[in-house]
Write an enzyme that holds these catalytic residues in place. Structure first.
Site, mmCIF file in Angstrom:
data_model
loop_
_atom_site.group_PDB
_atom_site.id
_atom_site.type_symbol
_atom_site.label_atom_id
_atom_site.label_comp_id
_atom_site.label_asym_id
_atom_site.label_seq_id
_atom_site.Cartn_x
_atom_site.Cartn_y
_atom_site.Cartn_z
ATOM 1 N N ASP A 45 0.845 -1.205 0.000
ATOM 2 C CA ASP A 45 0.000 0.000 0.000
ATOM 3 C C ASP A 45 0.875 1.247 0.000
ATOM 4 O OD1 ASP A 45 -2.910 1.111 0.551
ATOM 5 O OD2 ASP A 45 -1.517 2.229 1.837
ATOM 6 N N TYR A 50 3.249 10.055 0.497
ATOM 7 C CA TYR A 50 4.229 9.439 1.392
ATOM 8 C C TYR A 50 5.658 9.776 0.960
ATOM 9 C CZ TYR A 50 0.201 6.523 2.781
ATOM 10 O OH TYR A 50 -1.030 6.073 3.187
ATOM 11 N N LYS A 79 -2.483 6.385 -4.130
ATOM 12 C CA LYS A 79 -3.594 7.292 -3.816
ATOM 13 C C LYS A 79 -3.353 8.671 -4.410
ATOM 14 C CE LYS A 79 -3.794 4.864 0.586
ATOM 15 N NZ LYS A 79 -2.361 4.544 0.764
ATOM 16 N N HIS A 112 -7.396 9.898 -1.962
ATOM 17 C CA HIS A 112 -6.829 9.776 -0.618
ATOM 18 C C HIS A 112 -7.735 10.387 0.457
ATOM 19 C CE1 HIS A 112 -2.633 9.361 1.420
ATOM 20 N NE2 HIS A 112 -3.599 9.080 2.272
#
Length: 316
Positions: A45, A50, A79, A112
């Protein structure tokens, strides 16, 4: 028996257990993903925000080159971040994630958050007072652009993350392609039973993020409870000869919830995976359910005040 995969409404399947990569530092995440694949994980994931997709991509590339896995053995999620909600931006940033991950397609792409931020600059754009600047793009329009990504073969499935019931209903009213997933914070202190039951009724799979209570979240304070240190959960884990982490992860997969704990430590990545050799009794599942206290660890504070903030107005 818990199945190792969950079927989506479109017929495709997702491994019920995966590796989360939120907060995994770029210098550590490549090794973590490589270790996870060696241990047996097939679900990774990710998310653009990130800021570690390139390192995740390096790990995937290395393991495919070694012959450890083929691309089709892996399930990779990413996302769409809040500053790319305008329909004309969706394809470009998706292709950026694909390039980062060295992939030709994603297995799953999620919006997201339902709330948009001001586009064209920082990922957390702020005004002179340090307040987040919002965009007024409606996530319903974003969803229509997400559907086009399926038609172009860039993603196999699309879904949502951090959407509440009302927001999901708005998507379902316009969707030509139904969302297969809603990824939400979920653990014994926030078991999400009502949202889970609603999503199940609409054939939408739930993924639990922060299933261990996200003890390393950057905004944690010393007075907040630590899920894995809960003495009652520790006592229950001892009854099964398992760690508290294994107990709460087993609790989720036994509910049929896809679960994605994050770790960069090989021993913990391995420990987390060892949850398929025991079963919690119905009484103990109900007992863990009783720990719910609406204890949200990830409240998206920067987005408070946004018309589409998912946690401000609705019950669930």
């Amino acid at each position: 028996m818990v199945k190792h995969t969950v079927k989506f409404s479109n017929g495709l399947e997702v491994p019920i257990f995966g590796l989360g990569t939120w907060k995994s530092k770029p210098g550590e995440v490549t090794r973590a993903v490589e270790d996870a694949i060696d241990i047996g994980y097939r679900h990774i994931d990710c998310a653009f925000i990130y800021q570690n997709e390139k390192e995740v991509g390096t790990a995937i590339k290395n393991k495919i080159a070694e012959g450890k896995v083929k691309r089709e053995d892996l399930f990779v999620t990413s996302k769409l971040w809040n500053t790319f909600h305008s329909p004309n931006l969706v394809e470009g940033i998706l292709k950026q994630s694909l390039q980062n991950l060295s992939l030709e397609y994603l297995d799953l792409y999620l919006i997201h958050w339902p709330l948009g931020f001001k586009e064209g600059g920082e990922y957390f754009p702020t005004d002179k007072d340090g307040k987040i600047q919002f965009s007024d793009v409606d996530y319903v329009d974003t969803w229509k652009a997400m559907e086009e990504m399926v038609g172009k073969g860039l993603v196999k499935s699309i879904g949502l993350s951090n959407f509440n019931k009302n927001q999901i209903e708005r998507i379902l009213k316009v969707a030509k392609i139904r969302p297969v997933m809603n990824q939400i914070e979920c653990h014994p202190y926030l078991n999400q039973k009502r949202l889970f039951d609603y999503c199940k009724s609409e054939n939408i799979v739930i993924t639990a993020y922060s299933p261990l209570g996200s003890p390393d979240r950057p905004w944690a304070t010393a007075d907040e409870p630590l899920l894995l240190e809960d003495p009652k959960l520790k006592e229950l884990a001892a009854k099964y000869g398992k760690t508290t982490a294994q107990l709460v992860l087993r609790y989720q997969v036994q509910r049929g919830i896809v679960t994605i704990p994050k770790s960069v430590t090989k021993s913990r990545i391995e420990e987390n995976f060892k949850i398929f050799d025991f079963e919690l009794s119905a009484d103990d599942m109900a007992y863990i359910d009783s720990f719910d206290c609406n204890g949200r660890f990830c409240p998206m504070t920067p987005g408070l005040g946004h018309v589409h903030h998912p946690f401000e107005k609705d019950e669930f």
